[in-house]
Design an enzyme around this catalytic site. Sequence first.
Site, short mmCIF file in Angstrom:
data_model
loop_
_atom_site.label_atom_id
_atom_site.label_comp_id
_atom_site.label_asym_id
_atom_site.label_seq_id
_atom_site.Cartn_x
_atom_site.Cartn_y
_atom_site.Cartn_z
N ASN A 107 0.97 -1.34 0.18
CA ASN A 107 -0.04 -0.32 -0.04
C ASN A 107 1.36 1.17 -0.17
OD1 ASN A 107 -2.54 0.99 0.09
ND2 ASN A 107 -1.57 1.98 1.70
N ASP A 174 1.26 6.36 -0.23
CA ASP A 174 0.87 5.45 -0.33
C ASP A 174 1.04 5.48 -1.59
OD1 ASP A 174 -0.98 5.10 1.73
OD2 ASP A 174 -3.02 5.32 0.76
N ASP A 204 -0.64 -6.64 3.67
CA ASP A 204 -0.70 -5.85 3.94
C ASP A 204 -1.96 -4.93 3.50
OD1 ASP A 204 0.39 -4.10 6.85
OD2 ASP A 204 0.92 -2.52 5.71
N GLU A 244 -4.65 -9.05 5.45
CA GLU A 244 -5.20 -8.76 6.90
C GLU A 244 -6.77 -7.37 6.13
OE1 GLU A 244 -3.15 -5.38 9.74
OE2 GLU A 244 -2.45 -5.13 7.59
N HIS A 311 0.19 -8.46 16.03
CA HIS A 311 1.56 -7.16 16.48
C HIS A 311 0.39 -6.11 16.19
CE1 HIS A 311 1.40 -7.64 11.97
NE2 HIS A 311 2.47 -6.62 12.30
#
Length: 550
Positions: A107, A174, A204, A244, A311
């Site tokens: 990202n 980004d 991610d 994610e 995490h």
Amino acid sequence: MRISDTSDLWWKNAVLYCVDVEKYLDDDGDGDGDLQGLARRLPYLADLGVTCLWLMPFYPTPGRDNGYDVSDYYGVDPRVGSHGDFVELIRTAEDRGIRVIVDLVMNHTSDRHPWFLSARESRDSPYRDFYVWRDEIPDDPRETQFPGEEDGVWEWDEKTGQYYLHSFYAHQPDLNAENPAVQRELAKVMGFWLQLGVSGFRVDAVPSFVSAPERREPQRDHDVLRALRRFAQRRSSAAMLVGEVNVPHDEQAAYFGADGDGELHMQFDFASNQALYLSLAREDPQPMRSALESRPDISTISQWANFVRNHDELTLDQLSDAEREEVFAAFAPEESMQVFGRGIRRRLPPMLGGDPRRIRLVYSLLFSLPGTPVLLYGEEIGMGENLDIDERDAVRVPMQWRPDGGFSTAAASAHPLPSPEGPYGPQHVNVEAQLMAPDSLFAFVRGLARSYRQSPEIGWGDLELVPATARSVLAHGARTSESRFVAVHNFAGEPVAFEIDLGEEPDGTELVCLASGESWALEGATVSMELDGYGARRLRVTRPGDGRLR
């Protein structure tokens, strides 16, 4: 399901273990954990039952967001080692039957990445369109991922006179995923690490990657991620992408694809994770049951990744405001325990007051839910957090190997983060004390991993929610055409007697407890049993002639 199928779709019944290399074990004594230190602990991880290591970012970085501010996708940060150390780790892990996947941060980059340094030098830079620039802030900009830390997602760049997009921190601009040149670079990054032997990627911040502002073609970045998955599997047929994706269950279906041919092979089940904590706060499994019921049907080649703690902060953003306050009141009553208005920066044992019954209940559930269990380093021994550390880093403390810490021979001041003090400090919670103790949390989790690997229907089977006569009991299972697994978990602190209804089974069928070998004959559809307060049982349905070992 044939047992030979499980090796083709290896992620369906893996045991994943998330490692922050810099905080795991320091081999050279400089104060930072490193790849050689991690390699030294591979026998320990194999003994625990880990079959796949997920490495958090170990790339060169300014270190402003725990490595997620990447300044070189192809490098290894000198603090943790070299490419040679990485290849040695892969080879040694393979020898222990452990695969390795690595974080893929698509990202955004660090603002110190050469692409962005060039992009902000001039509007004519060849890397200008690698990022998202605007003359003015859009009327309806997306919200920042870090409320209270960032005012918005657009940052003014004085030199070139435009705003750039950053969904996360301002130092993480980004990437422009619509740019074919960016897509080619990301594919090259994936190809590079696959060539070095990784078995896939933890992707991610997927929703941010596939949803840019002012998007005229909202499907485009979904197509980009789908193409990257196809590329990965051309390079390595066994490559797996786990994403994610913190969105409601009905939105996650699109990322799997109708036939498992979407962007991701696996997705973390955030909705069930958040419902778990609401159930724990209420001592009532109904929120968890409802979350499991809302899981969309997925194909054989897709999978849920189940977790207790990751995490980052324990995010509660899918709960209602009132539900979130319930969980805060139960497990993070002090403001210092909360972060970003939506999450908790604590590990599980302190949240549960160190009650070993409740802690073991939760991990029993983790290894019982249909899907693949994911552990964060230190969970297997019950590590706690250090609330003196800012934000999410509170849960990223160094691994506790011995009473003196055992993480590094360097002075504590040289460690990346200080260890906690008090009852969750290394002198009280460490691997050395638990490794040979038969009643330790480590031994318990190791036993769960072993029985999980011996029961492939947990990872491969369809979820079933089993009727139980006690409100405090969550009875659930997983079944294939050939085998069946059942688990019962008592969310209340009081003992309970109850019945579960398993439907018709052949005469002579038994329920066998995986931990104790205790058995119940299935004479009719119902089985009566008892559970202690916060008690649990994981059971196999053993039918006459099925050849299963008790």
